[in-house]
Design an enzyme around this catalytic site. Structure first.
Site, PDB file in Angstrom:
ATOM      1  N   SER A   1      47.483   6.507  64.321  1.00 23.15           N
ATOM      2  CA  SER A   1      47.649   7.058  62.972  1.00 23.15           C
ATOM      3  C   SER A   1      49.051   6.814  62.416  1.00 23.15           C
ATOM      4  O   SER A   1      50.006   6.576  63.160  1.00 23.15           O
ATOM      5  CB  SER A   1      47.371   8.559  62.982  1.00 23.15           C
TER       6      SER A   1
HETATM    7  N1  SAH Z   1      45.147  10.108  68.130  1.00 19.28           N
HETATM    8  C1  SAH Z   1      45.129   8.669  68.255  1.00 19.28           C
HETATM    9  C2  SAH Z   1      44.478   8.026  67.045  1.00 19.28           C
HETATM   10  C3  SAH Z   1      43.174   7.503  67.446  1.00 19.28           C
HETATM   11  S1  SAH Z   1      42.087   6.910  66.206  1.00 19.28           S
HETATM   12  C4  SAH Z   1      46.518   8.125  68.524  1.00 19.28           C
HETATM   13  O1  SAH Z   1      47.478   8.888  68.487  1.00 19.28           O
HETATM   14  O2  SAH Z   1      46.631   6.939  68.810  1.00 19.28           O
HETATM   15  C5  SAH Z   1      40.691   7.949  66.561  1.00 19.28           C
HETATM   16  C6  SAH Z   1      40.059   7.794  67.915  1.00 19.28           C
HETATM   17  O3  SAH Z   1      38.956   8.697  67.961  1.00 19.28           O
HETATM   18  C7  SAH Z   1      39.477   6.423  68.212  1.00 19.28           C
HETATM   19  O4  SAH Z   1      40.069   5.902  69.366  1.00 19.28           O
HETATM   20  C8  SAH Z   1      37.988   6.696  68.417  1.00 19.28           C
HETATM   21  O5  SAH Z   1      37.385   5.889  69.405  1.00 19.28           O
HETATM   22  C9  SAH Z   1      37.989   8.161  68.822  1.00 19.28           C
HETATM   23  N2  SAH Z   1      36.738   8.884  68.636  1.00 19.28           N
HETATM   24  C10 SAH Z   1      35.819   8.756  67.625  1.00 19.28           C
HETATM   25  N3  SAH Z   1      34.789   9.598  67.809  1.00 19.28           N
HETATM   26  C11 SAH Z   1      35.044  10.288  68.964  1.00 19.28           C
HETATM   27  C12 SAH Z   1      34.342  11.292  69.699  1.00 19.28           C
HETATM   28  N4  SAH Z   1      33.145  11.769  69.314  1.00 19.28           N
HETATM   29  N5  SAH Z   1      34.912  11.774  70.832  1.00 19.28           N
HETATM   30  C13 SAH Z   1      36.119  11.309  71.272  1.00 19.28           C
HETATM   31  N6  SAH Z   1      36.802  10.346  70.635  1.00 19.28           N
HETATM   32  C14 SAH Z   1      36.289   9.848  69.485  1.00 19.28           C
END
Ligand code: SAH
Length: 245
Positions: free
Chosen positions: A95
């Site tokens: 993000s």
């Molecule tokens: N917090 C992360 C940003 C990740 S983007 C960082 O600091 O880098 C959002 C992430 O959520 C993605 O990797 C995606 O695969 C995950 N995601 C989407 N749906 C999900 C679910 N139901 N359970 C766990 N992770 C999920």
């Protein structure tokens, strides 16, 4: 000749003072500090929407200690301290730093509290929460990302973070309830199991809205009696929340 010594001494003192916030050999410390300034600027610009003119001092201090360049692909390191999201593979992103700061701040984080993150991605947000002294549980639905974030966080010494692969819709019952829950993928509704796993007095931050469109960042608060209120904070754009089935 005798002027030179104090100069060297001052130089040494300056290095020692700046070295405290970043590990030795961290070439990005100056860029990171500039990014924190940029975030402060954005905080001011968005105060009308977020209701927060400044963030808790410790939030930006914590972010200033996390080496974001170690959470992005090698080729993107030169962009690690620009205030924007970056691809981390598998169609996912790390993000935008301002958004990480905002979501973290809205949780009103305190050392010793327990946090659940859904969407580990690179592990960056989890590291920021850990730097704030929180005990962090984080779940990621894409196995390869879950594994790489887990080993990255271990390698960097974030021992207060426990990461696992799985669909976060049902939360992490074994470690519930949580003081804070942060969801970093956009869902079309707030998962009821997550609300249930929030402590009385706890806070959850989650982007809610349609996939691939603008969503609303929503703050969910549970009061001491267990009553739940929600408040829209500002429009955001997140990767979709997906389900295992
Ligand atoms: N917090 C992360 C940003 C990740 S983007 C960082 O600091 O880098 C959002 C992430 O959520 C993605 O990797 C995606 O695969 C995950 N995601 C989407 N749906 C999900 C679910 N139901 N359970 C766990 N992770 C999920």
């Amino acid at each position: 000749m005798f002027l030179r010594r104090p100069l060297i001494f001052i130089l040494f003192l300056t290095l020692a003072a700046t070295g405290g916030t970043a590990s030795a050999g961290d070439d990005y410390a100056a860029e990171r500090r500039l990014l924190m300034e940029e975030i402060r600027f954005d905080v001011n610009l968005t105060a009308g929407l977020t209701g927060r003119k400044t963030f808790h001092g410790n939030v930006l201090d914590a972010m200033n200690r996390v080496e974001r360049h170690l959470f992005v692909p090698l080729l993107l390191r030169p962009y690690a301290y620009s205030n924007r999201p970056l691809p981390i593979g598998y169609g996912q992103t790390i993000s935008q730093p301002y958004i990480v700061a905002l979501m973290t701040d809205l949780l009103d984080p305190e050392a010793g509290q327990t946090a659940l993150e859904i969407g580990t991605g690179s592990g960056y947000q989890a590291a920021v929460l850990a730097e704030l002294g929180m005990r962090v549980f984080t779940m990621e639905i894409i196995e390869a990302l879950a594994e790489s974030a887990k080993s990255r966080l271990e390698k960097l010494g974030y021992s207060s973070v426990t990461a696992r692969w799985g669909d976060g819709y049902d939360g992490w019952v074994e470690h519930a309830p949580f003081d804070a829950i942060v969801v970093t993928a956009a869902a079309d509704h707030i998962p009821p199991p997550l609300v249930a796993q929030l402590k009385a007095g706890g806070r959850m931050i989650i982007p809610v809205g349609a996939r691939f469109m603008t969503q609303q960042l929503v703050l969910v608060e549970k009061d001491a009696q267990g009553g739940v209120t929600t408040r829209q904070i500002l429009p955001v754009s997140f990767v979709p929340f997906t389900r295992a089935h």
